[in-house]
Design a protein around this motif. Structure first.
Motif, PDB file in Angstrom:
ATOM      1  N   ALA A 169       0.821  -1.205   0.000  1.00 45.65           N
ATOM      2  CA  ALA A 169       0.000   0.000   0.000  1.00 45.65           C
ATOM      3  C   ALA A 169       0.858   1.260   0.000  1.00 45.65           C
ATOM      4  N   VAL A 170       1.899   1.273   0.825  1.00 44.74           N
ATOM      5  CA  VAL A 170       2.790   2.444   0.886  1.00 44.74           C
ATOM      6  C   VAL A 170       3.546   2.609  -0.427  1.00 44.74           C
ATOM      7  N   ALA A 171       4.032   1.499  -0.991  1.00 42.21           N
ATOM      8  CA  ALA A 171       4.782   1.565  -2.248  1.00 42.21           C
ATOM      9  C   ALA A 171       3.913   2.117  -3.376  1.00 42.21           C
ATOM     10  N   SER A 172       2.700   1.596  -3.509  1.00 41.72           N
ATOM     11  CA  SER A 172       1.816   2.053  -4.587  1.00 41.72           C
ATOM     12  C   SER A 172       1.378   3.496  -4.382  1.00 41.72           C
ATOM     13  N   SER A 173       1.033   3.860  -3.146  1.00 43.08           N
ATOM     14  CA  SER A 173       0.537   5.210  -2.875  1.00 43.08           C
ATOM     15  C   SER A 173       1.644   6.254  -3.031  1.00 43.08           C
ATOM     16  N   THR A 174       2.849   5.922  -2.557  1.00 43.18           N
ATOM     17  CA  THR A 174       3.979   6.847  -2.715  1.00 43.18           C
ATOM     18  C   THR A 174       4.295   7.062  -4.186  1.00 43.18           C
ATOM     19  N   SER A 175       4.293   5.978  -4.945  1.00 46.04           N
ATOM     20  CA  SER A 175       4.561   6.091  -6.387  1.00 46.04           C
ATOM     21  C   SER A 175       3.485   6.900  -7.094  1.00 46.04           C
ATOM     22  N   TYR A 176       2.270   6.803  -6.601  1.00 46.28           N
ATOM     23  CA  TYR A 176       1.159   7.552  -7.203  1.00 46.28           C
ATOM     24  C   TYR A 176       1.381   9.060  -7.074  1.00 46.28           C
ATOM     25  N   PHE A 177       1.908   9.499  -5.953  1.00 46.26           N
ATOM     26  CA  PHE A 177       2.071  10.935  -5.711  1.00 46.26           C
ATOM     27  C   PHE A 177       3.384  11.495  -6.267  1.00 46.26           C
ATOM     28  N   LEU A 178       4.362  10.651  -6.527  1.00 40.29           N
ATOM     29  CA  LEU A 178       5.656  11.156  -7.000  1.00 40.29           C
ATOM     30  C   LEU A 178       5.649  11.312  -8.527  1.00 40.29           C
ATOM     31  N   PRO A 179       6.170  12.428  -9.047  1.00 39.20           N
ATOM     32  CA  PRO A 179       6.143  12.678 -10.499  1.00 39.20           C
ATOM     33  C   PRO A 179       7.314  12.035 -11.236  1.00 39.20           C
ATOM     34  N   TYR A 180       7.487  10.737 -11.064  1.00 37.55           N
ATOM     35  CA  TYR A 180       8.617  10.046 -11.691  1.00 37.55           C
ATOM     36  C   TYR A 180       8.158   8.805 -12.454  1.00 37.55           C
ATOM     37  N   TRP A 181       7.022   8.934 -13.131  1.00 37.64           N
ATOM     38  CA  TRP A 181       6.511   7.834 -13.954  1.00 37.64           C
ATOM     39  C   TRP A 181       7.136   7.844 -15.348  1.00 37.64           C
ATOM     40  N   LEU A 182       7.459   9.043 -15.830  1.00 37.05           N
ATOM     41  CA  LEU A 182       7.963   9.195 -17.199  1.00 37.05           C
ATOM     42  C   LEU A 182       9.056  10.255 -17.209  1.00 37.05           C
ATOM     43  N   PHE A 183      10.173   9.932 -17.851  1.00 33.32           N
ATOM     44  CA  PHE A 183      11.302  10.859 -17.925  1.00 33.32           C
ATOM     45  C   PHE A 183      11.560  11.243 -19.377  1.00 33.32           C
ATOM     46  N   GLY A 184      11.796  12.546 -19.596  1.00 31.79           N
ATOM     47  CA  GLY A 184      12.154  13.040 -20.911  1.00 31.79           C
ATOM     48  C   GLY A 184      12.978  14.311 -20.764  1.00 31.79           C
ATOM     49  N   SER A 185      13.047  15.112 -21.817  1.00 30.06           N
ATOM     50  CA  SER A 185      13.792  16.374 -21.757  1.00 30.06           C
ATOM     51  C   SER A 185      13.133  17.390 -22.668  1.00 30.06           C
ATOM     52  N   GLN A 186      13.278  18.647 -22.274  1.00 30.35           N
ATOM     53  CA  GLN A 186      12.732  19.750 -23.063  1.00 30.35           C
ATOM     54  C   GLN A 186      13.612  20.975 -22.858  1.00 30.35           C
ATOM     55  N   LEU A 187      14.004  21.603 -23.964  1.00 29.20           N
ATOM     56  CA  LEU A 187      14.905  22.769 -23.926  1.00 29.20           C
ATOM     57  C   LEU A 187      16.196  22.458 -23.165  1.00 29.20           C
ATOM     58  N   GLY A 188      16.659  21.239 -23.330  1.00 32.89           N
ATOM     59  CA  GLY A 188      17.916  20.840 -22.700  1.00 32.89           C
ATOM     60  C   GLY A 188      17.829  20.552 -21.216  1.00 32.89           C
ATOM     61  N   LYS A 189      16.611  20.545 -20.646  1.00 30.44           N
ATOM     62  CA  LYS A 189      16.417  20.284 -19.225  1.00 30.44           C
ATOM     63  C   LYS A 189      15.655  18.976 -19.030  1.00 30.44           C
ATOM     64  N   PRO A 190      15.980  18.207 -17.995  1.00 32.32           N
ATOM     65  CA  PRO A 190      15.228  16.972 -17.728  1.00 32.32           C
ATOM     66  C   PRO A 190      13.805  17.292 -17.271  1.00 32.32           C
ATOM     67  N   VAL A 191      12.857  16.506 -17.724  1.00 32.03           N
ATOM     68  CA  VAL A 191      11.447  16.674 -17.384  1.00 32.03           C
ATOM     69  C   VAL A 191      10.895  15.326 -16.948  1.00 32.03           C
ATOM     70  N   SER A 192      10.032  15.336 -15.954  1.00 32.66           N
ATOM     71  CA  SER A 192       9.412  14.079 -15.505  1.00 32.66           C
ATOM     72  C   SER A 192       7.936  14.310 -15.214  1.00 32.66           C
ATOM     73  N   PHE A 193       7.161  13.235 -15.355  1.00 31.77           N
ATOM     74  CA  PHE A 193       5.708  13.295 -15.182  1.00 31.77           C
ATOM     75  C   PHE A 193       5.242  12.152 -14.285  1.00 31.77           C
ATOM     76  N   SER A 194       4.060  12.367 -13.672  1.00 37.90           N
ATOM     77  CA  SER A 194       3.257  11.257 -13.170  1.00 37.90           C
ATOM     78  C   SER A 194       1.919  11.372 -13.894  1.00 37.90           C
ATOM     79  N   THR A 195       0.827  11.046 -13.267  1.00 35.58           N
ATOM     80  CA  THR A 195      -0.465  11.217 -13.927  1.00 35.58           C
ATOM     81  C   THR A 195      -1.004  12.631 -13.761  1.00 35.58           C
ATOM     82  N   PHE A 196      -0.710  13.270 -12.617  1.00 34.60           N
ATOM     83  CA  PHE A 196      -1.262  14.605 -12.357  1.00 34.60           C
ATOM     84  C   PHE A 196      -0.205  15.591 -11.848  1.00 34.60           C
TER      85      PHE A 196
END
Length: 220
Positions: free
Chosen positions: A20-47
């Motif tokens: 429960a803690v692992a899933s809930s913590t992952s839900y709130f952290l914006p590290y589901w997807l990693f990319g880059s824009q304008l030479g800077k690292p960018v990361s997303f979660s769902t919201f």
């Protein structure tokens, strides 16, 4: 202080809390997807998102390096991610409720019976299924313009382009799988069976009381 759980039930309570803690913590952290824009690292979660472009002086784009959630639910980049946010959040809430009850069962006697444990395991299966559904919906939003800008303008549904999945996505999926498979199975043996001795003693006490009253009435 006696527990209402068996030895297997104690293991189930511990794993329920971990998943429960692992899933809930992952839900709130914006590290589901990693990319880059304008030479800077960018990361997303769902919201949530880390690092985003804004208009600077001279109408040029500059990157603001900070993390935050989207201003509103409708600002989430795609319908798939909006659905993923709701479904995954509901699954995490369900897993947290079951984990809390399981931990309380370690400290309180006769709180969780064998049947109650199985019902809680069914709730864990539903919670894990909801989170898994959210993880399955997540790639459907990779074709939104905001994500494409981060993934080299070549991403599409189920195609990452230059982006990569983050550890939080795997952690959420792994927690959901563990809740569905391991915790649901362990819950079948978590609760203690009711003690028939207590019921037998109560019946014997009542029978003796009735016998004494009857004997008293029959005496001349």
């Amino acid at each position: 202080m006696r527990s209402s759980l068996t030895l297997v039930g104690t293991l189930w309570a511990f794993l329920s809390l971990v998943t429960a803690v692992a899933s809930s913590t992952s839900y709130f952290l914006p590290y589901w997807l990693f990319g880059s824009q304008l030479g800077k690292p960018v990361s997303f979660s769902t919201f949530r998102r880390c690092n985003y472009p804004v208009r600077g002086e001279g109408h040029s784009l500059i990157m603001v390096e900070e993390c935050g959630r989207y201003a509103s639910f409708s600002a989430i980049p795609s319908l798939a991610w909006q659905m993923c946010t709701v479904v995954t959040g509901a699954g995490c809430a369900l897993l947290l409720l079951v984990a809390l009850a399981a931990v309380l069962g370690c400290c309180m006697e006769e709180l969780i019976s064998r049947m109650m444990g199985r019902c809680m395991g069914a709730a864990q299966f539903v919670g894990g299924l909801l989170i898994s559904s959210g993880c399955a919906l997540y790639p459907l939003g990779w074709n939104s313009p905001e994500i494409m800008q981060t993934c080299g303008n070549v991403s599409n549904q189920f195609q990452l382009g230059t982006c990569r999945l983050g550890w939080a996505y795997y952690c959420a999926g792994g927690g959901a799988a563990a809740a569905m498979l391991i915790c649901t199975w362990l819950s079948c043996f978590a609760g203690r069976n009711p003690k028939p001795v207590i019921l037998t003693e109560s019946i014997m006490r009542n029978t003796n009381s009735y016998a004494m009253e009857l004997d008293h009435c029959l005496k001349p």
